[in-house]
Design a protein around this motif. Structure first.
Motif, PDB file in Angstrom:
ATOM      1  N   UNK A  11       0.841  -1.159   0.067  1.00  0.00           N
ATOM      2  CA  UNK A  11      -0.056  -0.011  -0.023  1.00  0.00           C
ATOM      3  C   UNK A  11       1.024   1.204   0.024  1.00  0.00           C
ATOM      4  N   UNK A  12       0.296   2.259  -0.882  1.00  0.00           N
ATOM      5  CA  UNK A  12       1.214   3.487  -0.772  1.00  0.00           C
ATOM      6  C   UNK A  12       0.082   4.520  -1.245  1.00  0.00           C
ATOM      7  N   UNK A  13       0.479   5.738  -1.155  1.00  0.00           N
ATOM      8  CA  UNK A  13      -0.294   6.885  -1.370  1.00  0.00           C
ATOM      9  C   UNK A  13       0.492   8.020  -2.050  1.00  0.00           C
ATOM     10  N   UNK A  14       0.940   7.550  -3.411  1.00  0.00           N
ATOM     11  CA  UNK A  14       1.880   8.644  -3.753  1.00  0.00           C
ATOM     12  C   UNK A  14       1.197   9.372  -5.262  1.00  0.00           C
ATOM     13  N   UNK A  15       1.598  10.615  -5.546  1.00  0.00           N
ATOM     14  CA  UNK A  15       1.095  11.094  -6.691  1.00  0.00           C
ATOM     15  C   UNK A  15       2.153  10.661  -7.855  1.00  0.00           C
ATOM     16  N   UNK A  16       1.179  10.541  -8.974  1.00  0.00           N
ATOM     17  CA  UNK A  16       1.731   9.899 -10.294  1.00  0.00           C
ATOM     18  C   UNK A  16       1.273  10.450 -11.417  1.00  0.00           C
ATOM     19  N   UNK A  17       1.869  10.156 -12.603  1.00  0.00           N
ATOM     20  CA  UNK A  17       1.272  10.557 -13.787  1.00  0.00           C
ATOM     21  C   UNK A  17       1.406   9.676 -14.989  1.00  0.00           C
ATOM     22  N   UNK A  29      -1.334   6.751  -6.983  1.00  0.00           N
ATOM     23  CA  UNK A  29      -0.963   5.370  -6.672  1.00  0.00           C
ATOM     24  C   UNK A  29      -1.418   4.709  -5.449  1.00  0.00           C
ATOM     25  N   UNK A  30      -2.028   3.759  -5.439  1.00  0.00           N
ATOM     26  CA  UNK A  30      -2.363   3.089  -4.082  1.00  0.00           C
ATOM     27  C   UNK A  30      -2.035   1.953  -3.711  1.00  0.00           C
ATOM     28  N   UNK A  31      -1.481   1.189  -4.615  1.00  0.00           N
ATOM     29  CA  UNK A  31      -0.555   0.071  -4.207  1.00  0.00           C
ATOM     30  C   UNK A  31       0.503  -0.298  -5.371  1.00  0.00           C
ATOM     31  N   UNK A  52       2.434   5.039 -19.909  1.00  0.00           N
ATOM     32  CA  UNK A  52       3.588   5.272 -18.956  1.00  0.00           C
ATOM     33  C   UNK A  52       3.138   5.553 -17.657  1.00  0.00           C
ATOM     34  N   UNK A  53       3.647   4.985 -16.649  1.00  0.00           N
ATOM     35  CA  UNK A  53       3.255   5.472 -15.320  1.00  0.00           C
ATOM     36  C   UNK A  53       4.565   5.950 -14.719  1.00  0.00           C
ATOM     37  N   UNK A  54       4.543   7.245 -14.083  1.00  0.00           N
ATOM     38  CA  UNK A  54       5.873   7.829 -13.525  1.00  0.00           C
ATOM     39  C   UNK A  54       5.372   8.289 -12.097  1.00  0.00           C
ATOM     40  N   UNK A  55       6.304   8.229 -11.144  1.00  0.00           N
ATOM     41  CA  UNK A  55       6.341   8.619  -9.851  1.00  0.00           C
ATOM     42  C   UNK A  55       7.533   9.513  -9.628  1.00  0.00           C
TER      43      UNK A  55
END
Length: 80
Positions: A11-17, A29-31, A52-55
Motif C-alpha cells: 500500500x502506498x499513497x503517492x502522486x503519479x502521472x 498510486x494506491x498500491x 507510461x506510469x511515472x512517480x
C-alpha cells in the motif's frame, strides 16, 4: 479469497502521472509491486492499450497496460 497476483503489492499513497500521446494525466498510486500497481484517477478517462506510469519523487517510470478497471480505480501490469 485466492490471491492471483504474481507479486505481493504494498500500500502506498503517492502522486503519479499517466503519459500517452504527448499528454499527462495526474493519478494517485494506491498500491504497487514489482509486476503492477493500482491507481486512482480523478474521473473517467479512456486509456490507450499501453502507456507510461511515472512517480517523479521516486524517479520511477514503467510502461503499463490496463488489467482491470472499477469506477475510478485502474489495475495496471508493468510490461517490458
Amino acid at each position: 479469497m485466492i490471491e492471483k497476483r504474481a507479486a505481493q503489492r504494498h500500500r502506498v499513497f503517492k502522486g503519479g502521472t499517466i503519459t500517452f500521446e504527448n499528454s499527462g494525466i495526474a493519478c494517485t498510486v494506491r498500491n504497487i509491486s514489482a509486476s503492477g500497481a493500482a491507481i486512482d484517477l480523478d474521473g473517467p478517462v479512456m486509456l490507450p492499450q499501453s502507456f507510461t506510469l511515472s512517480i517523479s519523487r521516486d524517479h520511477f517510470i514503467r510502461n503499463c497496460r490496463t488489467v482491470w478497471r472499477s469506477d475510478k480505480r485502474v489495475g495496471l501490469a508493468f510490461v517490458q
